[in-house]
Design an enzyme around this catalytic site. Structure first.
Site, PDB file in Angstrom:
ATOM      1  N   SER A  98       0.796  -1.351   0.088  1.00 36.94           N
ATOM      2  CA  SER A  98       0.093   0.053   0.085  1.00 36.94           C
ATOM      3  C   SER A  98       0.932   1.318  -0.051  1.00 36.94           C
ATOM      4  O   SER A  98       1.724   1.586  -0.887  1.00 36.94           O
ATOM      5  CB  SER A  98      -1.171  -0.186   1.094  1.00 36.94           C
ATOM      6  OG  SER A  98      -1.916   0.960   1.033  1.00 36.94           O
ATOM      7  N   ASP A 232      -9.570  -6.265  -3.742  1.00 34.41           N
ATOM      8  CA  ASP A 232      -9.271  -5.217  -3.052  1.00 34.41           C
ATOM      9  C   ASP A 232     -10.314  -3.905  -2.980  1.00 34.41           C
ATOM     10  O   ASP A 232     -10.303  -3.483  -4.139  1.00 34.41           O
ATOM     11  CB  ASP A 232      -7.955  -4.769  -3.624  1.00 34.41           C
ATOM     12  CG  ASP A 232      -7.124  -3.546  -2.729  1.00 34.41           C
ATOM     13  OD1 ASP A 232      -7.890  -2.814  -1.943  1.00 34.41           O
ATOM     14  OD2 ASP A 232      -5.956  -3.642  -2.703  1.00 34.41           O
ATOM     15  N   HIS A 260      -7.132  -6.016   0.335  1.00 36.95           N
ATOM     16  CA  HIS A 260      -5.989  -5.401   0.456  1.00 36.95           C
ATOM     17  C   HIS A 260      -4.856  -5.908   0.883  1.00 36.95           C
ATOM     18  O   HIS A 260      -3.817  -5.422   0.916  1.00 36.95           O
ATOM     19  CB  HIS A 260      -6.568  -4.036   1.137  1.00 36.95           C
ATOM     20  CG  HIS A 260      -5.759  -2.781   0.961  1.00 36.95           C
ATOM     21  ND1 HIS A 260      -5.270  -2.477  -0.102  1.00 36.95           N
ATOM     22  CD2 HIS A 260      -4.967  -2.160   1.783  1.00 36.95           C
ATOM     23  CE1 HIS A 260      -4.267  -1.546  -0.143  1.00 36.95           C
ATOM     24  NE2 HIS A 260      -4.371  -1.425   1.096  1.00 36.95           N
TER      25      HIS A 260
END
Length: 281
Positions: A98, A232, A260
Protein backbone atom coordinates in the site's frame (compact mmCIF):
# COMPACT_ATOMS: atom_id res chain seq x y z
CA UNK A 1 5.49 -18.04 16.39
CA UNK A 2 7.39 -16.23 19.13
CA UNK A 3 7.76 -12.62 18.10
CA UNK A 4 11.33 -11.46 17.47
CA UNK A 5 12.12 -8.63 19.88
CA UNK A 6 12.29 -5.26 18.13
CA UNK A 7 15.26 -2.92 18.40
CA UNK A 8 15.33 0.87 18.33
CA UNK A 9 17.60 3.30 16.53
CA UNK A 10 17.61 7.06 16.96
CA UNK A 11 17.45 8.82 13.59
CA UNK A 12 17.58 12.62 13.49
CA UNK A 13 16.46 12.84 17.09
CA UNK A 14 13.56 10.37 16.87
CA UNK A 15 13.30 6.67 17.75
CA UNK A 16 12.52 4.20 14.98
CA UNK A 17 11.51 0.64 15.92
CA UNK A 18 12.53 -2.32 13.76
CA UNK A 19 13.08 -6.07 13.74
CA UNK A 20 16.32 -7.43 12.25
CA UNK A 21 16.48 -11.23 11.97
CA UNK A 22 18.53 -13.81 10.09
CA UNK A 23 21.51 -13.55 7.76
CA UNK A 24 22.02 -13.59 4.02
CA UNK A 25 20.52 -11.44 1.24
CA UNK A 26 18.46 -8.66 2.82
CA UNK A 27 14.69 -8.24 2.42
CA UNK A 28 13.27 -4.95 3.73
CA UNK A 29 9.50 -4.95 4.34
CA UNK A 30 7.64 -1.61 4.39
CA UNK A 31 4.07 -1.56 5.73
CA UNK A 32 1.22 0.76 4.73
CA UNK A 33 -0.90 3.46 6.39
CA UNK A 34 -2.04 2.40 9.89
CA UNK A 35 0.19 -0.68 9.56
CA UNK A 36 3.22 -1.84 11.49
CA UNK A 37 6.04 -4.36 11.38
CA UNK A 38 3.68 -6.91 12.89
CA UNK A 39 1.85 -7.33 9.57
CA UNK A 40 4.98 -9.03 8.23
CA UNK A 41 6.17 -10.98 11.26
CA UNK A 42 4.69 -14.28 10.03
CA UNK A 43 7.31 -14.17 7.26
CA UNK A 44 10.31 -14.05 9.60
CA UNK A 45 10.44 -17.80 10.28
CA UNK A 46 9.82 -18.51 6.59
CA UNK A 47 12.72 -16.40 5.36
CA UNK A 48 15.32 -15.80 8.06
CA UNK A 49 16.95 -19.22 7.74
CA UNK A 50 18.73 -17.97 4.60
CA UNK A 51 17.78 -14.28 4.36
CA UNK A 52 18.21 -11.25 6.58
CA UNK A 53 14.75 -9.84 7.23
CA UNK A 54 14.30 -6.20 8.31
CA UNK A 55 10.85 -5.03 9.46
CA UNK A 56 10.63 -1.35 10.46
CA UNK A 57 7.77 0.65 11.88
CA UNK A 58 7.59 3.79 9.76
CA UNK A 59 7.73 7.07 11.63
CA UNK A 60 4.20 7.88 12.73
CA UNK A 61 3.31 4.18 13.07
CA UNK A 62 3.62 1.30 15.50
CA UNK A 63 6.28 1.75 18.16
CA UNK A 64 8.24 4.38 16.23
CA UNK A 65 8.14 8.06 17.14
CA UNK A 66 5.31 10.23 15.84
CA UNK A 67 6.91 13.65 15.47
CA UNK A 68 5.48 16.72 13.81
CA UNK A 69 7.08 17.16 10.43
CA UNK A 70 7.50 15.68 6.98
CA UNK A 71 5.58 12.47 6.19
CA UNK A 72 6.12 12.55 2.44
CA UNK A 73 7.22 9.51 0.43
CA UNK A 74 10.70 11.01 0.13
CA UNK A 75 10.97 11.53 3.89
CA UNK A 76 9.95 7.93 4.58
CA UNK A 77 12.35 6.67 1.88
CA UNK A 78 15.19 8.69 3.41
CA UNK A 79 14.43 7.20 6.83
CA UNK A 80 14.65 3.70 5.33
CA UNK A 81 18.01 4.66 3.77
CA UNK A 82 19.23 5.90 7.14
CA UNK A 83 18.10 2.66 8.81
CA UNK A 84 20.03 0.60 6.24
CA UNK A 85 23.10 2.79 6.79
CA UNK A 86 22.82 2.18 10.53
CA UNK A 87 22.64 -1.57 9.93
CA UNK A 88 25.53 -1.55 7.46
CA UNK A 89 23.34 -2.83 4.60
CA UNK A 90 24.15 -1.79 1.04
CA UNK A 91 21.51 -3.50 -1.15
CA UNK A 92 18.06 -4.95 -0.48
CA UNK A 93 15.00 -6.55 -1.96
CA UNK A 94 12.25 -4.03 -1.17
CA UNK A 95 8.76 -5.30 -0.33
CA UNK A 96 6.17 -2.54 0.09
CA UNK A 97 2.47 -2.79 0.89
CA UNK A 98 0.00 0.00 0.00
CA UNK A 99 1.71 3.23 1.12
CA UNK A 100 4.82 1.10 1.58
CA UNK A 101 4.75 0.29 -2.14
CA UNK A 102 4.85 3.99 -2.92
CA UNK A 103 7.74 4.41 -0.48
CA UNK A 104 9.55 1.47 -2.08
CA UNK A 105 9.22 3.01 -5.56
CA UNK A 106 10.37 6.40 -4.25
CA UNK A 107 13.32 4.71 -2.53
CA UNK A 108 14.25 3.09 -5.86
CA UNK A 109 13.89 6.42 -7.65
CA UNK A 110 16.18 8.17 -5.14
CA UNK A 111 18.65 5.36 -4.39
CA UNK A 112 18.55 2.92 -7.34
CA UNK A 113 21.99 1.50 -6.62
CA UNK A 114 20.70 0.07 -3.34
CA UNK A 115 17.77 -1.93 -4.76
CA UNK A 116 18.10 -5.46 -6.12
CA UNK A 117 14.38 -6.22 -6.60
CA UNK A 118 11.00 -4.57 -6.05
CA UNK A 119 7.90 -6.29 -4.69
CA UNK A 120 4.77 -4.12 -4.70
CA UNK A 121 1.79 -5.43 -2.73
CA UNK A 122 -1.55 -3.65 -3.32
CA UNK A 123 0.65 -0.65 -3.92
CA UNK A 124 -0.12 3.02 -3.82
CA UNK A 125 1.17 5.26 -6.57
CA UNK A 126 -0.06 3.24 -9.54
CA UNK A 127 -3.39 4.96 -10.18
CA UNK A 128 -5.75 7.68 -9.00
CA UNK A 129 -8.48 5.55 -7.41
CA UNK A 130 -8.47 4.97 -3.66
CA UNK A 131 -11.15 4.23 -1.06
CA UNK A 132 -13.43 7.09 -0.01
CA UNK A 133 -12.52 6.60 3.66
CA UNK A 134 -8.91 7.62 3.02
CA UNK A 135 -10.01 10.50 0.78
CA UNK A 136 -12.20 11.77 3.61
CA UNK A 137 -9.10 12.21 5.76
CA UNK A 138 -8.16 15.16 3.53
CA UNK A 139 -11.35 17.09 4.37
CA UNK A 140 -11.34 20.11 6.70
CA UNK A 141 -12.37 19.05 10.19
CA UNK A 142 -11.11 15.48 9.74
CA UNK A 143 -8.91 15.78 12.82
CA UNK A 144 -11.88 16.67 15.03
CA UNK A 145 -14.05 13.88 13.62
CA UNK A 146 -11.24 11.35 13.98
CA UNK A 147 -10.69 12.44 17.58
CA UNK A 148 -14.29 11.45 18.35
CA UNK A 149 -14.56 8.18 16.38
CA UNK A 150 -11.14 6.95 17.61
CA UNK A 151 -11.85 7.84 21.25
CA UNK A 152 -11.70 5.13 23.90
CA UNK A 153 -15.50 5.00 24.52
CA UNK A 154 -16.30 4.58 20.82
CA UNK A 155 -13.54 2.00 20.28
CA UNK A 156 -14.67 -0.03 23.28
CA UNK A 157 -18.26 -0.09 22.01
CA UNK A 158 -17.21 -1.23 18.56
CA UNK A 159 -14.98 -3.92 20.07
CA UNK A 160 -17.92 -5.16 22.16
CA UNK A 161 -20.11 -5.33 19.05
CA UNK A 162 -17.40 -7.27 17.25
CA UNK A 163 -17.05 -9.78 20.07
CA UNK A 164 -20.80 -10.27 20.11
CA UNK A 165 -20.91 -10.85 16.36
CA UNK A 166 -18.10 -13.40 16.60
CA UNK A 167 -20.01 -15.32 19.26
CA UNK A 168 -22.82 -15.88 16.75
CA UNK A 169 -20.46 -17.04 14.02
CA UNK A 170 -19.14 -13.93 12.28
CA UNK A 171 -15.46 -14.17 11.37
CA UNK A 172 -13.68 -10.97 10.40
CA UNK A 173 -11.52 -11.23 7.29
CA UNK A 174 -7.90 -10.16 7.00
CA UNK A 175 -8.83 -6.67 5.78
CA UNK A 176 -11.20 -5.92 8.66
CA UNK A 177 -8.80 -7.32 11.26
CA UNK A 178 -5.78 -5.42 9.93
CA UNK A 179 -7.63 -2.13 9.45
CA UNK A 180 -9.21 -2.37 12.90
CA UNK A 181 -5.83 -3.02 14.54
CA UNK A 182 -4.48 0.06 12.82
CA UNK A 183 -7.49 2.23 13.59
CA UNK A 184 -7.38 1.25 17.26
CA UNK A 185 -3.91 2.86 17.53
CA UNK A 186 -5.33 6.33 16.87
CA UNK A 187 -6.43 7.01 20.43
CA UNK A 188 -3.80 9.71 21.06
CA UNK A 189 -3.40 13.08 19.38
CA UNK A 190 0.13 12.40 18.10
CA UNK A 191 -0.92 9.20 16.29
CA UNK A 192 -3.92 10.92 14.70
CA UNK A 193 -1.78 13.86 13.54
CA UNK A 194 0.78 11.48 12.02
CA UNK A 195 -1.97 9.50 10.26
CA UNK A 196 -3.50 12.63 8.76
CA UNK A 197 -0.13 14.02 7.69
CA UNK A 198 0.84 10.72 6.07
CA UNK A 199 -2.50 10.39 4.27
CA UNK A 200 -2.55 13.99 3.04
CA UNK A 201 0.98 13.64 1.66
CA UNK A 202 -0.24 11.10 -0.92
CA UNK A 203 -4.03 11.55 -1.20
CA UNK A 204 -6.37 14.44 -1.94
CA UNK A 205 -10.16 14.55 -2.15
CA UNK A 206 -10.07 13.17 -5.70
CA UNK A 207 -7.85 10.19 -4.91
CA UNK A 208 -4.14 9.42 -4.96
CA UNK A 209 -2.13 12.54 -5.70
CA UNK A 210 1.21 10.83 -6.36
CA UNK A 211 1.82 8.71 -9.47
CA UNK A 212 4.82 6.54 -10.32
CA UNK A 213 3.84 6.16 -13.96
CA UNK A 214 5.89 9.18 -15.02
CA UNK A 215 8.99 7.37 -13.77
CA UNK A 216 8.23 3.92 -15.17
CA UNK A 217 9.04 4.92 -18.76
CA UNK A 218 8.24 1.48 -20.16
CA UNK A 219 10.77 -0.51 -18.13
CA UNK A 220 12.24 -0.98 -14.68
CA UNK A 221 15.91 -1.96 -14.58
CA UNK A 222 15.35 -4.24 -11.59
CA UNK A 223 13.16 -7.36 -11.38
CA UNK A 224 9.68 -6.34 -10.22
CA UNK A 225 6.83 -8.40 -8.75
CA UNK A 226 3.34 -6.98 -8.23
CA UNK A 227 0.92 -8.82 -5.91
CA UNK A 228 -2.75 -7.83 -5.59
CA UNK A 229 -6.01 -9.21 -4.25
CA UNK A 230 -8.86 -9.36 -6.75
CA UNK A 231 -11.31 -8.09 -4.10
CA UNK A 232 -9.26 -5.13 -2.94
CA UNK A 233 -11.72 -2.42 -1.90
CA UNK A 234 -9.03 0.09 -0.91
CA UNK A 235 -7.05 0.28 -4.18
CA UNK A 236 -8.48 -1.57 -7.21
CA UNK A 237 -6.62 -4.52 -8.70
CA UNK A 238 -6.91 -2.83 -12.10
CA UNK A 239 -3.85 -0.82 -11.06
CA UNK A 240 -1.78 -4.03 -11.23
CA UNK A 241 -2.96 -4.67 -14.79
CA UNK A 242 -2.18 -1.08 -15.81
CA UNK A 243 1.29 -1.35 -14.29
CA UNK A 244 1.99 -4.53 -16.21
CA UNK A 245 0.93 -2.83 -19.44
CA UNK A 246 3.35 0.00 -18.67
CA UNK A 247 6.15 -2.37 -17.63
CA UNK A 248 5.63 -5.64 -19.53
CA UNK A 249 8.68 -7.24 -17.91
CA UNK A 250 7.20 -7.13 -14.43
CA UNK A 251 5.51 -10.19 -12.93
CA UNK A 252 1.95 -9.88 -11.65
CA UNK A 253 0.33 -12.30 -9.20
CA UNK A 254 -3.40 -11.82 -8.56
CA UNK A 255 -4.72 -13.55 -5.43
CA UNK A 256 -8.28 -14.57 -6.25
CA UNK A 257 -10.72 -13.53 -3.53
CA UNK A 258 -8.11 -11.72 -1.44
CA UNK A 259 -8.57 -8.14 -0.31
CA UNK A 260 -6.13 -5.30 0.36
CA UNK A 261 -3.86 -7.55 2.44
CA UNK A 262 -3.10 -10.58 0.22
CA UNK A 263 -0.05 -11.39 2.35
CA UNK A 264 -2.45 -11.90 5.27
CA UNK A 265 -5.32 -13.47 3.33
CA UNK A 266 -3.07 -16.20 1.92
CA UNK A 267 0.24 -16.03 3.79
CA UNK A 268 1.49 -19.42 2.59
CA UNK A 269 1.04 -18.55 -1.06
CA UNK A 270 2.54 -15.11 -0.55
CA UNK A 271 5.62 -16.57 1.13
CA UNK A 272 5.99 -19.13 -1.64
CA UNK A 273 5.62 -16.56 -4.43
CA UNK A 274 8.08 -14.22 -2.71
CA UNK A 275 10.68 -16.95 -2.23
CA UNK A 276 10.34 -18.08 -5.84
CA UNK A 277 10.68 -14.52 -7.11
CA UNK A 278 13.80 -13.82 -5.06
CA UNK A 279 15.40 -17.10 -6.14
CA UNK A 280 14.57 -16.60 -9.84
CA UNK A 281 15.34 -12.90 -10.14
Amino acid sequence: MARTAPSTVRLHGHDLSYVDSGSGPVVLFIHGILGSQRQWEHLVDVLDDDHRVVLPDLFGHGDSAKPLGDYSLSAHAAAMRDLLDHLGIERVTLVGHSLGGGIAMQFFYLFPERVERLVLVSSGGLGREVNLVLRAATLPGAAQVLGVVASAPVLSRVEALGRGAQRVGWKPGADISAIWRGFSTLGDRESRAAFLSTTRAVIDLGGQSISAHDHLEGALPVPTLIVWGTRDHMIPAAHAVAAQEAVPECRVELFEGAGHFPHLDDPDRFARVLREFIAAA
